[in-house]
Scaffold this motif. Sequence first.
Motif, PDB file in Angstrom:
ATOM      1  N   LYS A 199       0.967  -1.311   0.163  1.00 43.40           N
ATOM      2  CA  LYS A 199       0.132  -0.011  -0.014  1.00 43.40           C
ATOM      3  C   LYS A 199       0.900   1.231  -0.125  1.00 43.40           C
ATOM      4  CE  LYS A 199      -4.014  -1.899   2.248  1.00 43.40           C
ATOM      5  NZ  LYS A 199      -5.162  -1.921   3.429  1.00 43.40           N
ATOM      6  N   ASN A 218       2.504  -5.320  -3.006  1.00 47.40           N
ATOM      7  CA  ASN A 218       1.056  -5.666  -3.067  1.00 47.40           C
ATOM      8  C   ASN A 218       0.240  -4.248  -2.820  1.00 47.40           C
ATOM      9  OD1 ASN A 218      -1.258  -7.107  -3.021  1.00 47.40           O
ATOM     10  ND2 ASN A 218      -1.181  -7.332  -0.998  1.00 47.40           N
ATOM     11  N   MET A 219      -0.730  -3.875  -3.803  1.00 47.96           N
ATOM     12  CA  MET A 219      -1.590  -2.806  -3.580  1.00 47.96           C
ATOM     13  C   MET A 219      -0.854  -1.496  -3.586  1.00 47.96           C
ATOM     14  SD  MET A 219      -4.516  -4.160  -1.037  1.00 47.96           S
ATOM     15  CE  MET A 219      -3.730  -4.780   0.121  1.00 47.96           C
ATOM     16  N   ASN A 221       0.717   1.797  -5.293  1.00 51.09           N
ATOM     17  CA  ASN A 221       0.589   2.851  -6.355  1.00 51.09           C
ATOM     18  C   ASN A 221       1.947   3.335  -6.993  1.00 51.09           C
ATOM     19  OD1 ASN A 221      -0.401   4.932  -8.017  1.00 51.09           O
ATOM     20  ND2 ASN A 221      -0.988   6.344  -6.420  1.00 51.09           N
ATOM     21  N   ASN A 236       6.399  -8.993  -5.981  1.00 48.80           N
ATOM     22  CA  ASN A 236       5.316  -9.011  -5.949  1.00 48.80           C
ATOM     23  C   ASN A 236       4.553  -7.951  -6.337  1.00 48.80           C
ATOM     24  OD1 ASN A 236       2.576  -9.674  -5.289  1.00 48.80           O
ATOM     25  ND2 ASN A 236       2.877  -9.959  -3.213  1.00 48.80           N
ATOM     26  N   ASP A 238       0.945  -7.889  -6.871  1.00 48.46           N
ATOM     27  CA  ASP A 238      -0.411  -8.205  -6.934  1.00 48.46           C
ATOM     28  C   ASP A 238      -1.165  -6.963  -6.438  1.00 48.46           C
ATOM     29  OD1 ASP A 238      -2.578  -9.988  -6.974  1.00 48.46           O
ATOM     30  OD2 ASP A 238      -2.518 -10.220  -4.759  1.00 48.46           O
ATOM     31  N   GLN A 239      -2.082  -6.711  -7.409  1.00 52.06           N
ATOM     32  CA  GLN A 239      -2.912  -5.548  -7.130  1.00 52.06           C
ATOM     33  C   GLN A 239      -2.394  -3.990  -7.183  1.00 52.06           C
ATOM     34  OE1 GLN A 239      -6.482  -6.179  -4.089  1.00 52.06           O
ATOM     35  NE2 GLN A 239      -5.374  -8.094  -3.727  1.00 52.06           N
ATOM     36  N   ARG A 241      -0.926  -0.763  -8.530  1.00 51.16           N
ATOM     37  CA  ARG A 241      -1.640   0.175  -9.566  1.00 51.16           C
ATOM     38  C   ARG A 241      -0.482   0.842 -10.521  1.00 51.16           C
ATOM     39  NH1 ARG A 241      -4.491   4.830  -6.428  1.00 51.16           N
ATOM     40  NH2 ARG A 241      -5.009   5.737  -8.436  1.00 51.16           N
TER      41      ARG A 241
END
Length: 255
Positions: A199, A218-219, A221, A236, A238-239, A241
């Motif tokens: 994040k 992961n997640m 931006n 990684n 994953d998710q 942006r």
Amino acid sequence: MAIINLMIMRNLIALWHLLLSIFFIYLLGVYPIHAACNDPPAPRVIWIDCDKRNLDLKGAQLEYASLTRVDFSGANLTETNLVGADLSFAKLNTANLDGARLSAAKLIGADLRQATLIAANLDRVRLNRAEMANAKLERANLQGASLYDSKAKQAIFISAVFDGATLEQADLSGADLTNASLRNTNLLQVNLEDALLIKANLEKAKLERALLSRANFNMANLNAATLAGADINSTNFDQARLDNTIWIDRRRCKP
């Protein structure tokens, strides 16, 4: 005529001495000089090479102080005012600087291993080549800071703010940057192997030739970030942006 000239000369000399006295009085007032290690903490104090290990200096006013090579190991510096202070090559390992104010301070080559700087203000600080392994900087403000070639293995930067900072060639392997803000940050050739960036906000960050093996984005931006030439082995995303991100092959990711 000779007598008049002599009187004029004496008056000019007296005036010159008066002006010099006023000038030195001004300097002493604006830039007080404290040179001894046993001097009390004060703005602009000079404690170069002094031993201040394990001292309780909580809330001390040390702005613009000369503190190069001071040994602050294990000292309590919580909420201390160190704005503009020169702490180059100082020993701050295991020191507590939680909530300290270090805006525009110099910590070039400083030893901050296992130090705590939780919620400390380090905007525009110079931490070039500093040793920061296992330091704790949760919620620290490092906007515009310079950490060129710093060593911060396994340091904790959870929710720290690095916007506009320079971390070129820094070693942050294994560091925790969960929810950190690194917008417009210079991360050229940075080592983020095994780091956590869950994040994290890396919008427009420069990660060219960075070492990102096994890092966790992961997640995160990464919009408009640049990863050209980066090593992303087992990384990684994953998710994450990736709108308009420049990928490792220099191709732009589509929104």
